[in-house]
Design an enzyme around this catalytic site. Structure first.
Site, PDB file in Angstrom:
ATOM      1  N   VAL A 146      41.613  46.136  43.050  1.00 19.01           N
ATOM      2  CA  VAL A 146      42.782  46.089  43.921  1.00 19.01           C
ATOM      3  C   VAL A 146      43.808  45.109  43.333  1.00 19.01           C
ATOM      4  O   VAL A 146      45.007  45.409  43.287  1.00 19.01           O
ATOM      5  CB  VAL A 146      42.391  45.670  45.358  1.00 19.01           C
ATOM      6  CG1 VAL A 146      43.627  45.342  46.199  1.00 19.01           C
ATOM      7  CG2 VAL A 146      41.572  46.774  46.023  1.00 19.01           C
TER       8      VAL A 146
ATOM      9  N   LYS B 136      35.161  46.254  34.514  1.00 21.81           N
ATOM     10  CA  LYS B 136      35.855  46.053  35.793  1.00 21.81           C
ATOM     11  C   LYS B 136      36.974  45.053  35.526  1.00 21.81           C
ATOM     12  O   LYS B 136      36.715  43.921  35.124  1.00 21.81           O
ATOM     13  CB  LYS B 136      34.861  45.518  36.823  1.00 21.81           C
ATOM     14  CG  LYS B 136      35.472  45.170  38.170  1.00 21.81           C
ATOM     15  CD  LYS B 136      34.385  44.705  39.138  1.00 21.81           C
ATOM     16  CE  LYS B 136      34.988  44.008  40.343  1.00 21.81           C
ATOM     17  NZ  LYS B 136      33.944  43.439  41.225  1.00 21.81           N
TER      18      LYS B 136
ATOM     19  N   ASP C 115      41.891  39.649  44.635  1.00 23.08           N
ATOM     20  CA  ASP C 115      42.697  40.579  45.439  1.00 23.08           C
ATOM     21  C   ASP C 115      43.611  39.796  46.389  1.00 23.08           C
ATOM     22  O   ASP C 115      44.748  40.203  46.645  1.00 23.08           O
ATOM     23  CB  ASP C 115      41.808  41.498  46.299  1.00 23.08           C
ATOM     24  CG  ASP C 115      41.003  42.497  45.480  1.00 23.08           C
ATOM     25  OD1 ASP C 115      41.138  42.513  44.241  1.00 23.08           O
ATOM     26  OD2 ASP C 115      40.226  43.254  46.097  1.00 23.08           O
TER      27      ASP C 115
ATOM     28  N   LYS D 293      34.936  44.695  53.870  1.00 21.83           N
ATOM     29  CA  LYS D 293      33.534  44.998  54.163  1.00 21.83           C
ATOM     30  C   LYS D 293      32.843  43.854  54.857  1.00 21.83           C
ATOM     31  O   LYS D 293      33.105  42.693  54.593  1.00 21.83           O
ATOM     32  CB  LYS D 293      32.803  45.292  52.868  1.00 21.83           C
ATOM     33  CG  LYS D 293      33.198  46.594  52.297  1.00 21.83           C
ATOM     34  CD  LYS D 293      32.036  47.205  51.541  1.00 21.83           C
ATOM     35  CE  LYS D 293      32.453  48.579  51.112  1.00 21.83           C
ATOM     36  NZ  LYS D 293      33.579  48.485  50.192  1.00 21.83           N
TER      37      LYS D 293
ATOM     38  N   ASP E 146      33.337  31.991  45.286  1.00 19.64           N
ATOM     39  CA  ASP E 146      33.574  33.409  45.018  1.00 19.64           C
ATOM     40  C   ASP E 146      34.563  34.004  46.019  1.00 19.64           C
ATOM     41  O   ASP E 146      34.195  34.396  47.127  1.00 19.64           O
ATOM     42  CB  ASP E 146      32.248  34.185  45.049  1.00 19.64           C
ATOM     43  CG  ASP E 146      32.405  35.609  44.530  1.00 19.64           C
ATOM     44  OD1 ASP E 146      33.549  36.032  44.268  1.00 19.64           O
ATOM     45  OD2 ASP E 146      31.383  36.299  44.378  1.00 19.64           O
TER      46      ASP E 146
ATOM     47  N   GLU F 243      43.475  52.952  43.005  1.00 19.93           N
ATOM     48  CA  GLU F 243      42.756  52.084  42.057  1.00 19.93           C
ATOM     49  C   GLU F 243      41.651  52.857  41.334  1.00 19.93           C
ATOM     50  O   GLU F 243      41.211  53.918  41.783  1.00 19.93           O
ATOM     51  CB  GLU F 243      42.164  50.873  42.764  1.00 19.93           C
ATOM     52  CG  GLU F 243      41.190  51.215  43.868  1.00 19.93           C
ATOM     53  CD  GLU F 243      40.123  50.145  44.090  1.00 19.93           C
ATOM     54  OE1 GLU F 243      39.583  49.592  43.112  1.00 19.93           O
ATOM     55  OE2 GLU F 243      39.800  49.892  45.260  1.00 19.93           O
TER      56      GLU F 243
HETATM   57  N1  PSU Z   1      35.740  47.586  48.322  1.00 17.69           N
HETATM   58  C1  PSU Z   1      35.314  48.880  48.355  1.00 17.69           C
HETATM   59  N2  PSU Z   1      35.068  49.536  47.203  1.00 17.69           N
HETATM   60  C2  PSU Z   1      35.308  48.953  46.007  1.00 17.69           C
HETATM   61  C3  PSU Z   1      35.825  47.616  45.985  1.00 17.69           C
HETATM   62  C4  PSU Z   1      36.017  46.977  47.157  1.00 17.69           C
HETATM   63  O1  PSU Z   1      35.153  49.439  49.420  1.00 17.69           O
HETATM   64  O2  PSU Z   1      35.076  49.592  44.982  1.00 17.69           O
HETATM   65  C5  PSU Z   1      36.245  47.022  44.682  1.00 17.69           C
HETATM   66  C6  PSU Z   1      37.788  46.968  44.660  1.00 17.69           C
HETATM   67  O3  PSU Z   1      38.234  47.393  43.385  1.00 17.69           O
HETATM   68  C7  PSU Z   1      38.097  45.489  44.842  1.00 17.69           C
HETATM   69  C8  PSU Z   1      36.911  44.882  44.136  1.00 17.69           C
HETATM   70  O4  PSU Z   1      39.316  45.088  44.291  1.00 17.69           O
HETATM   71  O5  PSU Z   1      35.812  45.681  44.538  1.00 17.69           O
HETATM   72  C9  PSU Z   1      36.692  43.459  44.537  1.00 17.69           C
HETATM   73  O6  PSU Z   1      35.758  42.904  43.666  1.00 17.69           O
HETATM   74  P1  PSU Z   1      35.609  41.310  43.562  1.00 17.69           P
HETATM   75  O7  PSU Z   1      34.999  40.910  44.877  1.00 17.69           O
HETATM   76  O8  PSU Z   1      34.699  41.087  42.395  1.00 17.69           O
HETATM   77  O9  PSU Z   1      36.977  40.772  43.367  1.00 17.69           O
HETATM   78 MN    MN Z   2      34.204  37.550  42.800  1.00 18.32          MN
END
Ligand code: PSU
Ligand code: MN
Length: 301
Positions: free
Chosen positions: A105, A85, A141, A158, A137, A25
C-alpha cells in the site's frame, strides 16, 4: 518523472482526458492471496473497474521500472513470479539494481501520487502490529499516507493488528479517516469494532469533495476510506477469533519477524480456515474496488 516511472498508454490517456482511474496494489496479489486464485483476482479487480468505466492502474516494479498500469503479461508476472515485497524504501534499490517487486500500500500510494492517480483500492491497510511497543513494527503504509495525496479504500485494518494504536498513529500523522456508511472502524473480515470514527460519509460524492478540499487547503495528505464489507459477507466471529489467535501463536513460535509477518499470517489464516477467510478476503477487495470506482468517477465528474 516520465523517465523514471512508466505510466501505461491507457493510464496516460485517461490522465490526459481527466477520466477516472483507480490504482491497485500488487503485494496483495503476490503475497496476500494464494496461487492460482491471485491471478484470477488481479484480472477480476481490473475488470470490475472497466465495467464501471474506470481505467485500472495496477502498480508494480518490473525489472527496475516502476509501472503505473500493467499489460496482460505484467499482471501475469505479479501473480506468478516470486517477487520481492516492495515498500517505498525499496523502490530506489529495485530501480538501481534492475530488480522486480510487488508494491505494498505504501509503495503503491507513493507511485500513484507521483503519477497523479488519486484513488486507490486495496483489501486492508497495514498498521501498527501487536507488540509494536517492543518490536517497533509499524507499517510504512501509515507514514507514507501522511505525504501521498491518495484516498485508499480499505475495509479498515485486519484484526491481526493493534487497531487502537493504528488509529492513534493516523491521527498523529494527520491522515483523515472517514467511515463509509459506518460510525466505527471496520476490522477487515468483520464489519465492526468498538472503535468510533470521528467522521462518517454516505456517498462517493462526499469523498470526492473531501479530496478537492484537501487540494484547496494544500494538506498533501492521503485519506483512509474505511469501507465495511456487507453484513451477509462477514466471517463468523467465533471462527475468526479462534483462527486468528492460532495463526498468531504459530508466527510467534516460529519466530516470524519483519515484513514476513503479514504474508505469513494471511496465508496461514487461509489454510486454517479451509479457504473461508480467502473468500471473505476476495469479497472485501471487490467491494472496495467498486467503491473506489464510484469515488474516482465522482472526482472526474
Ligand atoms: N492487508 C491485506 N492484504 C495484504 C496486505 C495487507 O488484507 O496483502 C499487504 C498490503 O500490501 C500492505 C502490506 O501494504 O500487507 C503491509 O505489510 P507490512 O505490515 O509489512 O507493512
Ligand atoms: Mn512491518
Amino acid at each position: 518523472m516520465g523517465e523514471v516511472i512508466q505510466v501505461s498508454d491507457e493510464v496516460a490517456a485517461a490522465l490526459a482526458d481527466g477520466r477516472p482511474i483507480v490504482a491497485l496494489e500488487s503485494t496483495i496479489i503476490s503475497h496476500g492471496l494464494p496461487r492460482p486464485r491471485n491471478l484470477e483476482a488481479a484480472r477480476e479487480f481490473e475488470q470490475i473497474l472497466r465495467d464501471q468505466g474506470v481505467t485500472p492502474a495496477t502498480i508494480a516494479v518490473l525489472d527496475g521500472v516502476p509501472h503505473v498500469g500493467l499489460d496482460e503479461s505484467g499482471v501475469r508476472r505479479i501473480a506468478e513470479e516470486d517477487l520481492a515485497k516492495a515498500s517505498v524504501r525499496d523502490l530506489a534499490v529495485l530501480a538501481a539494481l534492475g530488480r522486480s517487486g510487488a508494491t505494498t500500500v505504501a509503495a503503491t500510494a507513493y507511485l500513484a501520487a507521483q503519477a497523479g492517480v488519486r484513488v486507490f483500492a486495496t483489501g486492508g491497510l497495514g498498521g501498527v502490529h501487536q507488540g509494536a511497543g517492543d518490536t517497533f513494527d509499524e507499517s510504512a503504509d501509515l507514514t507514507v499516507l501522511a505525504s501521498s495525496p491518495v484516498a485508499v479504500v480499505s475495509a479498515g485494518a485486519k484484526s491481526v493488528l493493534d487497531l487502537p494504536a493504528t488509529l492513534e498513529r493516523l491521527e498523529t500523522l494527520s491522515v483523515p479517516v472517514v467511515g463509509y456508511g459506518t460510525d466505527v472502524f471496520p476490522r477487515f473480515w468483520l464489519r465492526e469494532s468498538d472503535l468510533p470514527l470521528d467522521w462518517r460519509v454516505d456517498t462517493p460524492e462526499e469523498i470526492a469533495a473531501i479530496i478537492r478540499a484537501q487540494d484547496a487547503l494544500g494538506t498533501r495528505a492521503g485519506m483512509v476510506v474505511a469501507n465495511p464489507l456487507p453484513a451477509e459477507q462477514e466471517w463468523d466471529v467465533a471462527e475468526h477469533d479462534r483462527i486468528v489467535a492460532q495463526a498468531f501463536a504459530e508466527a510467534d513460535a516460529q519466530g516470524i519477524r519483519g515484513k514476513a509477518v503479514t504474508p505469513f499470517l494471511l496465508l496461514r489464516i487461509v489454510e486454517l480456515s479451509g479457504g473461508r477467510s480467502l473468500e471473505v478476503n476476495l469479497d472485501i477487495a471487490r467491494n472496495n474496488v467498486r467503491l473506489a470506482a464510484e469515488i474516482a468517477s465522482a472526482l472526474a465528474a
